[in-house]
Scaffold this motif. Sequence first.
Motif, PDB file in Angstrom:
ATOM      1  N   THR A 314       0.819  -1.209   0.000  1.00 52.17           N
ATOM      2  CA  THR A 314       0.000   0.000   0.000  1.00 52.17           C
ATOM      3  C   THR A 314       0.851   1.256   0.000  1.00 52.17           C
ATOM      4  O   THR A 314       0.670   2.150  -0.831  1.00 52.17           O
ATOM      5  CB  THR A 314      -0.930   0.016   1.230  1.00 52.17           C
ATOM      6  OG1 THR A 314      -1.781  -1.132   1.188  1.00 52.17           O
ATOM      7  CG2 THR A 314      -1.776   1.273   1.250  1.00 52.17           C
ATOM      8  N   VAL A 315       1.798   1.336   0.937  1.00 51.18           N
ATOM      9  CA  VAL A 315       2.588   2.553   1.116  1.00 51.18           C
ATOM     10  C   VAL A 315       3.778   2.600   0.167  1.00 51.18           C
ATOM     11  O   VAL A 315       4.132   3.673  -0.348  1.00 51.18           O
ATOM     12  CB  VAL A 315       3.066   2.669   2.581  1.00 51.18           C
ATOM     13  CG1 VAL A 315       3.910   3.924   2.776  1.00 51.18           C
ATOM     14  CG2 VAL A 315       1.876   2.686   3.523  1.00 51.18           C
ATOM     15  N   GLY A 316       4.412   1.471  -0.079  1.00 47.43           N
ATOM     16  CA  GLY A 316       5.622   1.447  -0.899  1.00 47.43           C
ATOM     17  C   GLY A 316       5.485   2.185  -2.223  1.00 47.43           C
ATOM     18  O   GLY A 316       6.280   3.083  -2.530  1.00 47.43           O
ATOM     19  N   PRO A 317       4.481   1.853  -3.052  1.00 44.52           N
ATOM     20  CA  PRO A 317       4.354   2.544  -4.335  1.00 44.52           C
ATOM     21  C   PRO A 317       3.964   4.011  -4.216  1.00 44.52           C
ATOM     22  O   PRO A 317       4.014   4.731  -5.218  1.00 44.52           O
ATOM     23  CB  PRO A 317       3.240   1.751  -5.046  1.00 44.52           C
ATOM     24  CG  PRO A 317       3.207   0.429  -4.367  1.00 44.52           C
ATOM     25  CD  PRO A 317       3.553   0.714  -2.943  1.00 44.52           C
ATOM     26  N   GLN A 318       3.594   4.447  -3.045  1.00 46.73           N
ATOM     27  CA  GLN A 318       3.239   5.854  -2.868  1.00 46.73           C
ATOM     28  C   GLN A 318       4.464   6.740  -2.678  1.00 46.73           C
ATOM     29  O   GLN A 318       4.491   7.877  -3.128  1.00 46.73           O
ATOM     30  CB  GLN A 318       2.311   6.011  -1.655  1.00 46.73           C
ATOM     31  CG  GLN A 318       1.061   5.166  -1.677  1.00 46.73           C
ATOM     32  CD  GLN A 318       0.180   5.439  -2.882  1.00 46.73           C
ATOM     33  OE1 GLN A 318      -0.002   6.586  -3.284  1.00 46.73           O
ATOM     34  NE2 GLN A 318      -0.337   4.376  -3.485  1.00 46.73           N
ATOM     35  N   VAL A 319       5.514   6.203  -2.017  1.00 43.54           N
ATOM     36  CA  VAL A 319       6.600   7.094  -1.613  1.00 43.54           C
ATOM     37  C   VAL A 319       7.995   6.489  -1.689  1.00 43.54           C
ATOM     38  O   VAL A 319       8.977   7.213  -1.738  1.00 43.54           O
ATOM     39  CB  VAL A 319       6.340   7.588  -0.169  1.00 43.54           C
ATOM     40  CG1 VAL A 319       6.577   6.471   0.839  1.00 43.54           C
ATOM     41  CG2 VAL A 319       7.143   8.831   0.160  1.00 43.54           C
ATOM     42  N   ALA A 320       8.118   5.170  -1.732  1.00 44.68           N
ATOM     43  CA  ALA A 320       9.410   4.524  -1.462  1.00 44.68           C
ATOM     44  C   ALA A 320      10.241   4.220  -2.701  1.00 44.68           C
ATOM     45  O   ALA A 320      11.161   3.408  -2.635  1.00 44.68           O
ATOM     46  CB  ALA A 320       9.185   3.225  -0.681  1.00 44.68           C
ATOM     47  N   TRP A 321       9.998   4.850  -3.821  1.00 40.32           N
ATOM     48  CA  TRP A 321      10.715   4.529  -5.054  1.00 40.32           C
ATOM     49  C   TRP A 321      12.218   4.788  -4.946  1.00 40.32           C
ATOM     50  O   TRP A 321      13.018   4.109  -5.593  1.00 40.32           O
ATOM     51  CB  TRP A 321      10.130   5.338  -6.213  1.00 40.32           C
ATOM     52  CG  TRP A 321       8.688   5.060  -6.450  1.00 40.32           C
ATOM     53  CD1 TRP A 321       7.627   5.771  -5.974  1.00 40.32           C
ATOM     54  CD2 TRP A 321       8.139   3.962  -7.181  1.00 40.32           C
ATOM     55  NE1 TRP A 321       6.444   5.190  -6.374  1.00 40.32           N
ATOM     56  CE2 TRP A 321       6.731   4.079  -7.121  1.00 40.32           C
ATOM     57  CE3 TRP A 321       8.687   2.900  -7.893  1.00 40.32           C
ATOM     58  CZ2 TRP A 321       5.878   3.169  -7.734  1.00 40.32           C
ATOM     59  CZ3 TRP A 321       7.834   1.990  -8.514  1.00 40.32           C
ATOM     60  CH2 TRP A 321       6.454   2.131  -8.436  1.00 40.32           C
ATOM     61  N   PHE A 322      12.615   5.783  -4.155  1.00 42.83           N
ATOM     62  CA  PHE A 322      14.031   6.123  -4.048  1.00 42.83           C
ATOM     63  C   PHE A 322      14.593   5.788  -2.668  1.00 42.83           C
ATOM     64  O   PHE A 322      15.641   6.302  -2.293  1.00 42.83           O
ATOM     65  CB  PHE A 322      14.229   7.609  -4.356  1.00 42.83           C
ATOM     66  CG  PHE A 322      13.991   7.947  -5.794  1.00 42.83           C
ATOM     67  CD1 PHE A 322      15.040   7.941  -6.695  1.00 42.83           C
ATOM     68  CD2 PHE A 322      12.720   8.237  -6.259  1.00 42.83           C
ATOM     69  CE1 PHE A 322      14.828   8.237  -8.037  1.00 42.83           C
ATOM     70  CE2 PHE A 322      12.495   8.531  -7.597  1.00 42.83           C
ATOM     71  CZ  PHE A 322      13.546   8.529  -8.491  1.00 42.83           C
ATOM     72  N   LEU A 323      13.903   4.924  -1.928  1.00 45.44           N
ATOM     73  CA  LEU A 323      14.359   4.572  -0.589  1.00 45.44           C
ATOM     74  C   LEU A 323      15.722   3.879  -0.585  1.00 45.44           C
ATOM     75  O   LEU A 323      16.615   4.288   0.171  1.00 45.44           O
ATOM     76  CB  LEU A 323      13.305   3.706   0.107  1.00 45.44           C
ATOM     77  CG  LEU A 323      13.611   3.278   1.534  1.00 45.44           C
ATOM     78  CD1 LEU A 323      13.786   4.497   2.431  1.00 45.44           C
ATOM     79  CD2 LEU A 323      12.501   2.368   2.072  1.00 45.44           C
ATOM     80  N   PRO A 324      15.971   2.840  -1.399  1.00 49.55           N
ATOM     81  CA  PRO A 324      17.311   2.228  -1.388  1.00 49.55           C
ATOM     82  C   PRO A 324      18.399   3.211  -1.795  1.00 49.55           C
ATOM     83  O   PRO A 324      19.490   3.214  -1.201  1.00 49.55           O
ATOM     84  CB  PRO A 324      17.184   1.080  -2.400  1.00 49.55           C
ATOM     85  CG  PRO A 324      15.721   0.777  -2.457  1.00 49.55           C
ATOM     86  CD  PRO A 324      15.042   2.101  -2.281  1.00 49.55           C
ATOM     87  N   LEU A 325      18.125   4.043  -2.796  1.00 53.77           N
ATOM     88  CA  LEU A 325      19.112   5.031  -3.221  1.00 53.77           C
ATOM     89  C   LEU A 325      19.383   6.027  -2.105  1.00 53.77           C
ATOM     90  O   LEU A 325      20.540   6.419  -1.880  1.00 53.77           O
ATOM     91  CB  LEU A 325      18.609   5.763  -4.469  1.00 53.77           C
ATOM     92  CG  LEU A 325      19.465   6.944  -4.958  1.00 53.77           C
ATOM     93  CD1 LEU A 325      20.884   6.489  -5.265  1.00 53.77           C
ATOM     94  CD2 LEU A 325      18.820   7.579  -6.183  1.00 53.77           C
ATOM     95  N   LEU A 434      15.788  -1.470 -10.593  1.00 50.88           N
ATOM     96  CA  LEU A 434      15.322  -2.782 -10.132  1.00 50.88           C
ATOM     97  C   LEU A 434      14.315  -2.647  -8.997  1.00 50.88           C
ATOM     98  O   LEU A 434      13.336  -3.406  -8.924  1.00 50.88           O
ATOM     99  CB  LEU A 434      16.516  -3.633  -9.676  1.00 50.88           C
ATOM    100  CG  LEU A 434      17.448  -4.137 -10.776  1.00 50.88           C
ATOM    101  CD1 LEU A 434      18.620  -4.896 -10.172  1.00 50.88           C
ATOM    102  CD2 LEU A 434      16.694  -5.020 -11.771  1.00 50.88           C
ATOM    103  N   TRP A 435      14.548  -1.688  -8.120  1.00 54.05           N
ATOM    104  CA  TRP A 435      13.617  -1.484  -7.002  1.00 54.05           C
ATOM    105  C   TRP A 435      12.244  -1.039  -7.521  1.00 54.05           C
ATOM    106  O   TRP A 435      11.220  -1.408  -6.949  1.00 54.05           O
ATOM    107  CB  TRP A 435      14.188  -0.463  -6.033  1.00 54.05           C
ATOM    108  CG  TRP A 435      13.319  -0.173  -4.855  1.00 54.05           C
ATOM    109  CD1 TRP A 435      12.702   0.999  -4.550  1.00 54.05           C
ATOM    110  CD2 TRP A 435      12.955  -1.078  -3.809  1.00 54.05           C
ATOM    111  NE1 TRP A 435      11.982   0.891  -3.382  1.00 54.05           N
ATOM    112  CE2 TRP A 435      12.120  -0.381  -2.903  1.00 54.05           C
ATOM    113  CE3 TRP A 435      13.252  -2.414  -3.542  1.00 54.05           C
ATOM    114  CZ2 TRP A 435      11.580  -0.968  -1.763  1.00 54.05           C
ATOM    115  CZ3 TRP A 435      12.715  -3.001  -2.395  1.00 54.05           C
ATOM    116  CH2 TRP A 435      11.895  -2.279  -1.532  1.00 54.05           C
ATOM    117  N   SER A 436      12.217  -0.266  -8.595  1.00 55.10           N
ATOM    118  CA  SER A 436      10.930   0.140  -9.161  1.00 55.10           C
ATOM    119  C   SER A 436      10.166  -1.073  -9.686  1.00 55.10           C
ATOM    120  O   SER A 436       8.933  -1.131  -9.593  1.00 55.10           O
ATOM    121  CB  SER A 436      11.136   1.177 -10.273  1.00 55.10           C
ATOM    122  OG  SER A 436      11.776   0.605 -11.392  1.00 55.10           O
TER     123      SER A 436
END
Length: 650
Positions: A314-325, A434-436
Amino acid sequence: MTAIPAARPTRAHRGRRTAGRSPGLPEDAPRWERPALAAVLVLATVLYAWGIGHAALHPFYGAAIRSMAESWRAFFFGGLDASGSISIDKLPGAFWPDAVSVWLFGPHTWAAALPQVVEGVLTVWLLHRIVRGWAGPFAALIAALTLTLTPVTVALNRATIPDTALTLLLVAAAGALQKAVRTERLLPLVTCGVWVGLAFQAKMLQAWLVLPVFAAVYQLAAPGTRLKRAMRVLLAGAVSLAVSCSWALIAWVTPAGSRPYLDGTSNNDPFTLVFGYNGLSRFSSDTTAFGAVAGTAASRTTGNTGWDMLINHTVGPQVAWFLPLAVLATVLGIMWRAGQPRTDPLRTGFVMWGGWLAVHTLVFSASNGNHAYYTAVIAPALAALAGGGLALFRSEYEAKHDPKLEAKYEPEAEPEAAGRRHLALPAAIVLTALWSLVLDWPTRFVSWLLPIAVMLALCGVVGLWSRGPRTSPRMIHTALAAGMAATLVVPAGWALSGLNPLYAGAATSPMAGPVGKSYYEHPRHAPLRRGLDRPNTRDTALLDYLTAHRHGERYLLATQAAYTAEPLLRAKSEPILVMGGFTGSTPFPSAQQMGSLVATHQLRYALLTTQRPTTPATTWVKSHCTRIRPTAYARRTDGSFFLYDCTPQR
């Protein structure tokens, strides 16, 4: 093209340059910077303002905004209705701009949503300005574009929810802190405290989450003696506390009869509203913390929480696209600058934004029932770290491969690992791309974009990895642009989906993508997208009946909880007595107060529902008032609410 001045020439050269001028401040701005920034701001404006006439107004806050635009009492204290009989269950600061806009332009949906658009665009511009001063124009552009295309940001900035104002004010505070650390001036640090205090007026205790990070950053990196830094931090903290508590103190000293009853409290105390109802109950099962209304905490024990909150479906696709970077940039940015002076501005920026991200992640993981849009406050930190990290990696890459810098590059003078730092840039592109794929894979919402992202990433990485003596700078810039596009294309697809109401979530919980679709299609949530001055057939018939049968009473009617009052308040600004407040459990008004209002002809009608808890006031209505036949005030009814006539018996 000038990059972040972290490129790795010899140690002696790096020391002379650091002493000469601050990192991240190029002597001449590149020619592409202003047009690129203008394009990003135009993109942000279009994304946030598209279809603003049909914006998703939060039903509860939308009703309050219209009421606040009609009365100074309701405006200052956040009255839910124009008479200001009971307040909303939040501090009113975030809604003041919305109410002013409605007062200026009239009760239109676009007028209520316009300040959110302005706040969102200002946040993008301000983040660009701050990151540019820290890490240079390339990092600033990446940060601004990343924030603009964060899906939850697009969804939130098209709704009337306090988190937009909270994010803007905290970004302003971060900019003031950065200036205070760099210049050793006291005024910017005090200004930082003021911005945090104003952010408190928008979202209360959540604004304070940055305070320990800001205090640590100033204490660790600002010039001056340790005692001087500590005293300044205490002063700025005192300023922040004073500004934060200013509204609560004013409400506390105002006689109860001269202000609305404070929703969410059993004792009508503003500090209970802030620290109990909106504070401790978020982290415990104590339903009466500091006098909060019983039962509020129990409703918050489910939802997004736990260590994996930021990466769930739910939350990941909302905000976490650049979290690993962002995590990689924070770690390497601090490690690679380990040999620099304590006041090194580049390392300080990674500590500040990384601390912002870490503290919010820990708090969200420990609290209960988080909405996905709460995470919008970490989007600036993710964007800044993405921009700063990519600029840092790019500088290391150019230090290795640029002929002008290669002569000064001495890998033998550095640890063995230093010679591989140039690989961080292509590795970061691959990791983010890859994370995307990982975030989109469970829903495959924009699966058609995944091959594009893969191809762009391959082009970028191959172009960067295969650099040879005959490779032109333009080809390298093209490869870098392809890599940047690879990291942005999938989140951009999610962000653009928010322009379609079907994929923008509920008005009470704005989200992008298929999760938003499930909210919007739910029969309970779909009707909540009705804007200001747009009553449906049922509400129009009820308002017509009440207006025709009103004979000088102060209140048009009393309703059981805000749920039944919201559509009426959005459609027409009238004094409505909301019994029980937002949840229906707030002990206002009492049964005695109801009897007094009816006896003095200030109230005649009451609207009760079967969907909210019973209170002494609603019990009094059922025992002293007469139920009206539904066909008298509605063409059709689903049996979920009933109108009562409380005219005193003669």
